[in-house]
Design a protein around this motif. Structure first.
Motif, PDB file in Angstrom:
ATOM      1  N   LEU A 136     -11.574-107.788  86.253  1.00  0.00           N
ATOM      2  CA  LEU A 136     -11.267-108.762  85.207  1.00  0.00           C
ATOM      3  C   LEU A 136     -12.342-109.815  84.983  1.00  0.00           C
ATOM      4  N   GLY A 137     -13.304-109.896  85.903  1.00  0.00           N
ATOM      5  CA  GLY A 137     -14.369-110.888  85.745  1.00  0.00           C
ATOM      6  C   GLY A 137     -15.142-110.733  84.451  1.00  0.00           C
ATOM      7  N   THR A 138     -15.284-109.508  83.989  1.00  0.00           N
ATOM      8  CA  THR A 138     -16.037-109.270  82.756  1.00  0.00           C
ATOM      9  C   THR A 138     -15.365-109.898  81.538  1.00  0.00           C
ATOM     10  N   TYR A 139     -14.074-110.194  81.672  1.00  0.00           N
ATOM     11  CA  TYR A 139     -13.331-110.844  80.579  1.00  0.00           C
ATOM     12  C   TYR A 139     -13.234-112.355  80.782  1.00  0.00           C
ATOM     13  N   GLY A 140     -13.908-112.858  81.799  1.00  0.00           N
ATOM     14  CA  GLY A 140     -13.825-114.287  82.089  1.00  0.00           C
ATOM     15  C   GLY A 140     -12.525-114.677  82.769  1.00  0.00           C
ATOM     16  N   ILE A 141     -11.855-113.690  83.358  1.00  0.00           N
ATOM     17  CA  ILE A 141     -10.597-113.955  84.064  1.00  0.00           C
ATOM     18  C   ILE A 141     -10.883-114.018  85.560  1.00  0.00           C
ATOM     19  N   ARG A 142     -10.541-115.134  86.161  1.00  0.00           N
ATOM     20  CA  ARG A 142     -10.738-115.318  87.595  1.00  0.00           C
ATOM     21  C   ARG A 142      -9.436-115.003  88.330  1.00  0.00           C
ATOM     22  N   VAL A 143      -9.573-114.320  89.469  1.00  0.00           N
ATOM     23  CA  VAL A 143      -8.399-113.983  90.281  1.00  0.00           C
ATOM     24  C   VAL A 143      -8.651-114.471  91.700  1.00  0.00           C
ATOM     25  N   ASN A 144      -7.813-115.374  92.159  1.00  0.00           N
ATOM     26  CA  ASN A 144      -7.952-115.940  93.495  1.00  0.00           C
ATOM     27  C   ASN A 144      -6.608-115.944  94.212  1.00  0.00           C
ATOM     28  N   CYS A 145      -6.655-116.320  95.470  1.00  0.00           N
ATOM     29  CA  CYS A 145      -5.474-116.228  96.311  1.00  0.00           C
ATOM     30  C   CYS A 145      -5.385-117.446  97.225  1.00  0.00           C
ATOM     31  N   VAL A 146      -4.190-117.941  97.451  1.00  0.00           N
ATOM     32  CA  VAL A 146      -3.987-118.997  98.446  1.00  0.00           C
ATOM     33  C   VAL A 146      -3.208-118.426  99.625  1.00  0.00           C
ATOM     34  N   LEU A 147      -3.594-118.871 100.819  1.00  0.00           N
ATOM     35  CA  LEU A 147      -2.943-118.410 102.047  1.00  0.00           C
ATOM     36  C   LEU A 147      -2.385-119.618 102.790  1.00  0.00           C
ATOM     37  N   PRO A 148      -1.149-120.006 102.503  1.00  0.00           N
ATOM     38  CA  PRO A 148      -0.543-121.140 103.186  1.00  0.00           C
ATOM     39  C   PRO A 148      -0.163-120.788 104.625  1.00  0.00           C
ATOM     40  N   HIS A 149      -0.035-121.832 105.438  1.00  0.00           N
ATOM     41  CA  HIS A 149       0.415-121.651 106.822  1.00  0.00           C
ATOM     42  C   HIS A 149       1.299-122.825 107.227  1.00  0.00           C
ATOM     43  N   ALA A 150       2.419-122.512 107.864  1.00  0.00           N
ATOM     44  CA  ALA A 150       3.300-123.533 108.444  1.00  0.00           C
ATOM     45  C   ALA A 150       3.673-124.620 107.446  1.00  0.00           C
ATOM     46  N   VAL A 151       4.056-124.199 106.248  1.00  0.00           N
ATOM     47  CA  VAL A 151       4.473-125.161 105.222  1.00  0.00           C
ATOM     48  C   VAL A 151       5.962-125.443 105.391  1.00  0.00           C
ATOM     49  N   LEU A 152       6.307-126.706 105.486  1.00  0.00           N
ATOM     50  CA  LEU A 152       7.702-127.087 105.672  1.00  0.00           C
ATOM     51  C   LEU A 152       8.459-126.853 104.362  1.00  0.00           C
ATOM     52  N   SER A 153       9.091-125.710 104.291  1.00  0.00           N
ATOM     53  CA  SER A 153       9.795-125.299 103.084  1.00  0.00           C
ATOM     54  C   SER A 153      11.122-124.672 103.458  1.00  0.00           C
ATOM     55  N   ASP A 154      11.939-124.384 102.454  1.00  0.00           N
ATOM     56  CA  ASP A 154      13.235-123.742 102.710  1.00  0.00           C
ATOM     57  C   ASP A 154      13.048-122.399 103.412  1.00  0.00           C
ATOM     58  N   MET A 155      11.998-121.667 103.017  1.00  0.00           N
ATOM     59  CA  MET A 155      11.764-120.357 103.621  1.00  0.00           C
ATOM     60  C   MET A 155      11.485-120.482 105.119  1.00  0.00           C
ATOM     61  N   THR A 195     -14.105-116.716  92.135  1.00  0.00           N
ATOM     62  CA  THR A 195     -13.184-115.610  91.882  1.00  0.00           C
ATOM     63  C   THR A 195     -13.243-114.638  93.050  1.00  0.00           C
ATOM     64  N   GLY A 196     -12.144-113.920  93.250  1.00  0.00           N
ATOM     65  CA  GLY A 196     -12.055-112.994  94.369  1.00  0.00           C
ATOM     66  C   GLY A 196     -11.958-113.694  95.710  1.00  0.00           C
ATOM     67  N   HIS A 197     -11.566-114.951  95.685  1.00  0.00           N
ATOM     68  CA  HIS A 197     -11.599-115.788  96.900  1.00  0.00           C
ATOM     69  C   HIS A 197     -10.209-115.967  97.487  1.00  0.00           C
ATOM     70  N   ASN A 198     -10.145-115.982  98.818  1.00  0.00           N
ATOM     71  CA  ASN A 198      -8.894-116.248  99.529  1.00  0.00           C
ATOM     72  C   ASN A 198      -8.984-117.634 100.159  1.00  0.00           C
ATOM     73  N   LEU A 199      -8.269-118.580  99.601  1.00  0.00           N
ATOM     74  CA  LEU A 199      -8.323-119.959 100.068  1.00  0.00           C
ATOM     75  C   LEU A 199      -7.243-120.193 101.121  1.00  0.00           C
ATOM     76  N   VAL A 200      -7.683-120.329 102.362  1.00  0.00           N
ATOM     77  CA  VAL A 200      -6.753-120.538 103.474  1.00  0.00           C
ATOM     78  C   VAL A 200      -6.406-122.022 103.565  1.00  0.00           C
ATOM     79  N   ILE A 201      -5.110-122.325 103.585  1.00  0.00           N
ATOM     80  CA  ILE A 201      -4.636-123.710 103.634  1.00  0.00           C
ATOM     81  C   ILE A 201      -3.756-123.825 104.872  1.00  0.00           C
ATOM     82  N   ASP A 202      -4.404-124.112 105.998  1.00  0.00           N
ATOM     83  CA  ASP A 202      -3.698-123.974 107.273  1.00  0.00           C
ATOM     84  C   ASP A 202      -3.982-125.083 108.275  1.00  0.00           C
TER      85      ASP A 202
END
Length: 289
Positions: free
Chosen positions: A184-203, A257-264
Protein backbone atom coordinates in the motif's frame (compact mmCIF):
# COMPACT_ATOMS: atom_id res chain seq x y z
CA UNK A 1 3.92 24.63 15.82
CA UNK A 2 6.27 27.46 16.82
CA UNK A 3 5.59 31.11 16.01
CA UNK A 4 7.71 34.16 16.81
CA UNK A 5 6.06 37.29 18.12
CA UNK A 6 7.22 40.91 17.76
CA UNK A 7 9.36 40.56 20.87
CA UNK A 8 11.33 37.72 19.33
CA UNK A 9 10.18 35.11 21.81
CA UNK A 10 8.87 31.78 20.60
CA UNK A 11 5.28 30.93 21.48
CA UNK A 12 3.81 27.45 21.29
CA UNK A 13 0.58 27.52 19.32
CA UNK A 14 -1.78 24.64 20.05
CA UNK A 15 -2.65 22.79 16.87
CA UNK A 16 -5.22 20.11 16.20
CA UNK A 17 -3.12 17.33 14.79
CA UNK A 18 -5.94 15.57 12.92
CA UNK A 19 -7.90 18.60 11.77
CA UNK A 20 -10.70 17.51 9.38
CA UNK A 21 -9.37 13.96 9.16
CA UNK A 22 -11.96 11.17 9.07
CA UNK A 23 -11.31 8.10 11.21
CA UNK A 24 -12.91 4.75 11.97
CA UNK A 25 -12.05 3.14 15.32
CA UNK A 26 -13.11 -0.47 15.85
CA UNK A 27 -13.69 -1.50 19.43
CA UNK A 28 -14.07 2.21 20.02
CA UNK A 29 -16.79 2.21 22.68
CA UNK A 30 -14.46 1.93 25.67
CA UNK A 31 -10.95 1.09 26.82
CA UNK A 32 -8.07 1.85 24.47
CA UNK A 33 -10.47 2.38 21.56
CA UNK A 34 -12.64 4.78 23.53
CA UNK A 35 -9.67 6.80 24.77
CA UNK A 36 -8.33 6.98 21.22
CA UNK A 37 -11.65 8.05 19.74
CA UNK A 38 -11.84 10.88 22.31
CA UNK A 39 -8.29 12.01 21.66
CA UNK A 40 -8.75 11.94 17.90
CA UNK A 41 -11.89 14.05 18.21
CA UNK A 42 -10.12 16.51 20.50
CA UNK A 43 -7.51 16.86 17.77
CA UNK A 44 -10.04 17.75 15.11
CA UNK A 45 -10.94 14.39 13.62
CA UNK A 46 -14.41 13.21 12.66
CA UNK A 47 -14.68 9.78 14.29
CA UNK A 48 -16.84 6.76 13.53
CA UNK A 49 -16.98 4.37 16.48
CA UNK A 50 -17.55 0.76 15.42
CA UNK A 51 -18.33 -1.67 18.23
CA UNK A 52 -20.77 -4.31 19.46
CA UNK A 53 -21.40 -2.27 22.63
CA UNK A 54 -24.32 -0.24 21.33
CA UNK A 55 -25.19 1.80 24.43
CA UNK A 56 -21.64 2.79 25.33
CA UNK A 57 -20.68 3.40 21.70
CA UNK A 58 -23.71 5.58 21.01
CA UNK A 59 -23.11 7.63 24.16
CA UNK A 60 -19.43 8.21 23.41
CA UNK A 61 -20.10 9.07 19.77
CA UNK A 62 -22.65 11.66 20.84
CA UNK A 63 -20.21 13.22 23.31
CA UNK A 64 -17.54 13.71 20.62
CA UNK A 65 -19.89 14.70 17.79
CA UNK A 66 -19.05 11.48 16.02
CA UNK A 67 -21.05 8.57 14.66
CA UNK A 68 -21.66 5.06 15.99
CA UNK A 69 -22.35 1.86 14.11
CA UNK A 70 -22.89 -1.63 15.46
CA UNK A 71 -19.99 -3.68 14.17
CA UNK A 72 -18.78 -7.21 14.79
CA UNK A 73 -15.35 -7.09 13.14
CA UNK A 74 -15.37 -10.84 12.53
CA UNK A 75 -18.16 -10.17 10.01
CA UNK A 76 -16.69 -8.57 6.90
CA UNK A 77 -19.90 -6.81 5.86
CA UNK A 78 -20.08 -5.09 9.27
CA UNK A 79 -16.61 -3.62 8.81
CA UNK A 80 -17.37 -2.59 5.26
CA UNK A 81 -20.52 -0.82 6.50
CA UNK A 82 -18.54 1.10 9.14
CA UNK A 83 -16.15 2.41 6.53
CA UNK A 84 -19.00 3.23 4.19
CA UNK A 85 -20.63 5.24 6.98
CA UNK A 86 -17.52 7.39 7.26
CA UNK A 87 -17.52 8.01 3.51
CA UNK A 88 -21.25 8.76 3.40
CA UNK A 89 -20.87 11.12 6.36
CA UNK A 90 -17.72 13.02 5.41
CA UNK A 91 -16.83 11.87 1.90
CA UNK A 92 -13.53 10.15 2.70
CA UNK A 93 -11.50 7.95 5.03
CA UNK A 94 -8.10 9.11 6.31
CA UNK A 95 -7.50 6.88 9.33
CA UNK A 96 -8.41 3.29 10.14
CA UNK A 97 -7.64 2.04 13.64
CA UNK A 98 -8.13 -1.73 13.80
CA UNK A 99 -8.33 -1.89 17.57
CA UNK A 100 -11.06 -4.43 18.39
CA UNK A 101 -9.75 -7.51 20.14
CA UNK A 102 -10.66 -10.15 22.69
CA UNK A 103 -8.91 -12.60 24.97
CA UNK A 104 -9.81 -16.14 25.95
CA UNK A 105 -9.60 -18.47 28.93
CA UNK A 106 -6.31 -19.99 27.83
CA UNK A 107 -5.20 -23.49 28.69
CA UNK A 108 -2.68 -26.09 27.60
CA UNK A 109 -1.72 -26.54 23.94
CA UNK A 110 -2.34 -30.26 24.53
CA UNK A 111 -6.03 -29.67 25.17
CA UNK A 112 -6.70 -26.62 23.01
CA UNK A 113 -10.24 -26.53 21.61
CA UNK A 114 -10.28 -25.26 18.03
CA UNK A 115 -13.95 -24.36 18.22
CA UNK A 116 -13.36 -22.16 21.26
CA UNK A 117 -10.39 -20.33 19.78
CA UNK A 118 -12.17 -19.70 16.47
CA UNK A 119 -13.88 -16.65 18.03
CA UNK A 120 -10.52 -15.20 19.07
CA UNK A 121 -9.18 -15.76 15.56
CA UNK A 122 -12.32 -14.26 14.03
CA UNK A 123 -12.12 -11.03 16.01
CA UNK A 124 -8.39 -10.52 16.46
CA UNK A 125 -7.10 -11.75 13.11
CA UNK A 126 -9.94 -11.67 10.60
CA UNK A 127 -11.13 -8.36 12.05
CA UNK A 128 -7.81 -6.71 11.19
CA UNK A 129 -7.84 -8.29 7.72
CA UNK A 130 -11.35 -6.97 7.10
CA UNK A 131 -10.44 -3.50 8.34
CA UNK A 132 -7.25 -3.29 6.32
CA UNK A 133 -8.92 -4.59 3.17
CA UNK A 134 -11.83 -2.16 3.12
CA UNK A 135 -9.88 0.82 4.47
CA UNK A 136 -7.29 0.31 1.73
CA UNK A 137 -10.01 0.21 -0.92
CA UNK A 138 -11.50 3.47 0.35
CA UNK A 139 -8.12 5.19 0.65
CA UNK A 140 -6.96 4.08 -2.80
CA UNK A 141 -10.23 5.31 -4.25
CA UNK A 142 -9.82 8.64 -2.43
CA UNK A 143 -6.38 9.09 -3.94
CA UNK A 144 -4.86 10.94 -0.98
CA UNK A 145 -3.31 8.14 0.99
CA UNK A 146 -4.07 7.47 4.62
CA UNK A 147 -2.98 5.77 7.82
CA UNK A 148 -3.96 2.29 8.94
CA UNK A 149 -3.03 1.37 12.51
CA UNK A 150 -3.40 -2.14 13.92
CA UNK A 151 -3.45 -3.18 17.58
CA UNK A 152 -1.21 -6.12 18.38
CA UNK A 153 0.39 -6.88 21.76
CA UNK A 154 3.74 -7.55 23.37
CA UNK A 155 2.47 -11.15 23.46
CA UNK A 156 3.43 -11.17 19.77
CA UNK A 157 7.12 -10.75 20.57
CA UNK A 158 7.50 -12.49 23.94
CA UNK A 159 6.26 -15.89 25.02
CA UNK A 160 4.18 -16.32 28.12
CA UNK A 161 2.30 -13.02 28.01
CA UNK A 162 -0.95 -14.40 26.61
CA UNK A 163 -2.84 -17.55 25.79
CA UNK A 164 -1.88 -19.58 22.72
CA UNK A 165 -4.83 -18.29 20.71
CA UNK A 166 -4.27 -14.67 21.72
CA UNK A 167 -0.54 -14.93 21.00
CA UNK A 168 -0.92 -16.43 17.54
CA UNK A 169 -3.49 -13.84 16.47
CA UNK A 170 -1.45 -10.92 17.75
CA UNK A 171 1.68 -12.19 16.00
CA UNK A 172 -0.28 -12.63 12.77
CA UNK A 173 -1.14 -8.93 12.95
CA UNK A 174 2.57 -8.08 12.81
CA UNK A 175 2.94 -10.05 9.61
CA UNK A 176 -0.10 -8.44 8.02
CA UNK A 177 1.14 -5.00 9.01
CA UNK A 178 4.48 -5.59 7.26
CA UNK A 179 3.08 -7.23 4.14
CA UNK A 180 0.27 -4.71 3.60
CA UNK A 181 2.64 -1.79 4.15
CA UNK A 182 4.74 -3.12 1.27
CA UNK A 183 1.76 -3.19 -1.08
CA UNK A 184 0.00 0.00 0.00
CA UNK A 185 2.97 2.35 0.27
CA UNK A 186 2.78 3.07 -3.45
CA UNK A 187 -0.63 4.66 -2.81
CA UNK A 188 0.66 6.81 0.03
CA UNK A 189 -1.05 4.58 2.58
CA UNK A 190 0.96 3.91 5.72
CA UNK A 191 0.36 0.77 7.78
CA UNK A 192 1.71 0.57 11.31
CA UNK A 193 1.10 -1.37 14.47
CA UNK A 194 1.02 -0.67 18.21
CA UNK A 195 2.02 -3.30 20.76
CA UNK A 196 0.64 -2.39 24.19
CA UNK A 197 1.75 -4.12 27.38
CA UNK A 198 0.20 -4.29 30.85
CA UNK A 199 -2.46 -1.67 30.14
CA UNK A 200 -4.92 -1.30 32.99
CA UNK A 201 -8.10 -2.03 31.09
CA UNK A 202 -11.26 -4.11 31.42
CA UNK A 203 -9.61 -6.87 29.40
CA UNK A 204 -6.66 -7.08 31.79
CA UNK A 205 -8.91 -7.10 34.85
CA UNK A 206 -11.14 -9.77 33.30
CA UNK A 207 -8.07 -11.92 32.66
CA UNK A 208 -7.09 -11.75 36.31
CA UNK A 209 -10.64 -12.50 37.41
CA UNK A 210 -10.54 -15.83 35.59
CA UNK A 211 -8.11 -16.91 38.30
CA UNK A 212 -9.11 -14.67 41.22
CA UNK A 213 -12.83 -14.00 40.98
CA UNK A 214 -13.01 -11.17 43.53
CA UNK A 215 -9.82 -9.29 42.66
CA UNK A 216 -10.29 -5.51 42.46
CA UNK A 217 -9.00 -3.11 39.83
CA UNK A 218 -6.69 -1.61 42.44
CA UNK A 219 -5.28 -5.03 43.27
CA UNK A 220 -4.66 -5.77 39.59
CA UNK A 221 -2.87 -2.46 39.25
CA UNK A 222 -0.70 -3.26 42.27
CA UNK A 223 0.16 -6.75 41.01
CA UNK A 224 1.02 -5.53 37.52
CA UNK A 225 2.81 -2.49 38.84
CA UNK A 226 5.30 -4.67 40.70
CA UNK A 227 6.92 -5.91 37.49
CA UNK A 228 5.00 -4.53 34.52
CA UNK A 229 7.55 -1.95 33.37
CA UNK A 230 10.77 -0.13 34.12
CA UNK A 231 8.96 3.15 34.78
CA UNK A 232 8.70 3.09 38.57
CA UNK A 233 6.65 -0.07 38.22
CA UNK A 234 3.56 1.62 36.85
CA UNK A 235 1.02 0.02 34.55
CA UNK A 236 0.25 1.49 31.18
CA UNK A 237 -2.94 3.51 30.75
CA UNK A 238 -5.38 3.56 27.87
CA UNK A 239 -4.29 7.16 27.29
CA UNK A 240 -0.67 6.02 26.84
CA UNK A 241 -1.76 3.92 23.88
CA UNK A 242 -4.12 6.58 22.54
CA UNK A 243 -1.31 9.13 22.30
CA UNK A 244 0.87 6.66 20.39
CA UNK A 245 -1.97 5.95 17.95
CA UNK A 246 -2.55 9.68 17.54
CA UNK A 247 1.07 10.07 16.45
CA UNK A 248 0.81 7.25 13.91
CA UNK A 249 -2.48 8.66 12.61
CA UNK A 250 -1.08 12.15 12.17
CA UNK A 251 1.11 13.64 9.45
CA UNK A 252 3.90 13.83 12.03
CA UNK A 253 4.61 10.16 11.31
CA UNK A 254 4.46 10.67 7.55
CA UNK A 255 7.71 8.78 6.89
CA UNK A 256 6.88 5.83 9.13
CA UNK A 257 5.30 2.67 7.74
CA UNK A 258 5.59 -1.05 8.37
CA UNK A 259 6.60 -0.22 11.94
CA UNK A 260 5.70 -2.00 15.18
CA UNK A 261 5.58 0.55 17.98
CA UNK A 262 6.06 -1.19 21.32
CA UNK A 263 4.42 0.66 24.23
CA UNK A 264 5.54 -1.26 27.26
CA UNK A 265 7.46 0.95 29.67
CA UNK A 266 10.63 -0.82 28.57
CA UNK A 267 9.46 -4.28 29.62
CA UNK A 268 10.44 -6.19 26.48
CA UNK A 269 13.76 -4.41 25.93
CA UNK A 270 15.42 -5.47 29.18
CA UNK A 271 15.27 -7.86 32.07
CA UNK A 272 13.02 -6.25 34.65
CA UNK A 273 14.20 -8.79 37.22
CA UNK A 274 17.81 -7.60 36.88
CA UNK A 275 17.26 -3.86 37.29
CA UNK A 276 18.88 -4.03 40.72
CA UNK A 277 22.23 -4.04 38.85
CA UNK A 278 21.67 -0.43 37.81
CA UNK A 279 20.33 0.96 41.04
CA UNK A 280 22.28 3.82 42.54
CA UNK A 281 23.96 2.49 45.67
CA UNK A 282 26.12 5.56 46.27
CA UNK A 283 26.08 7.09 49.71
CA UNK A 284 26.23 10.73 50.62
CA UNK A 285 29.98 10.41 51.27
CA UNK A 286 30.48 9.51 47.58
CA UNK A 287 29.41 13.02 46.62
CA UNK A 288 31.79 15.52 48.21
CA UNK A 289 30.40 19.00 48.42
Amino acid sequence: MEQHGHNGHAHIIATKRLLNKVAVVTGGAKGIGGATAKLMAENGAHVVIADILDEQGTSLAKSINGRFIHCDVSIESDVEAAIQLAITWKGKLDIMYNNAGIGDEGGSITTIDMKKISKVIGVNMYGVIHGTKHAARAMISGGKGGSIINSSSTAAIMGGLGSHAYTLTKEAILGLTRSSSCELGTYGIRVNCVLPHAVLSDMLVDTYRRFEKDITVEEVEQKMGENASLLKGRCGSVEDIAHAVLFLASDESGYITGHNLVIDGGYTSSSVNMTFIYRDKKTKSDHPS
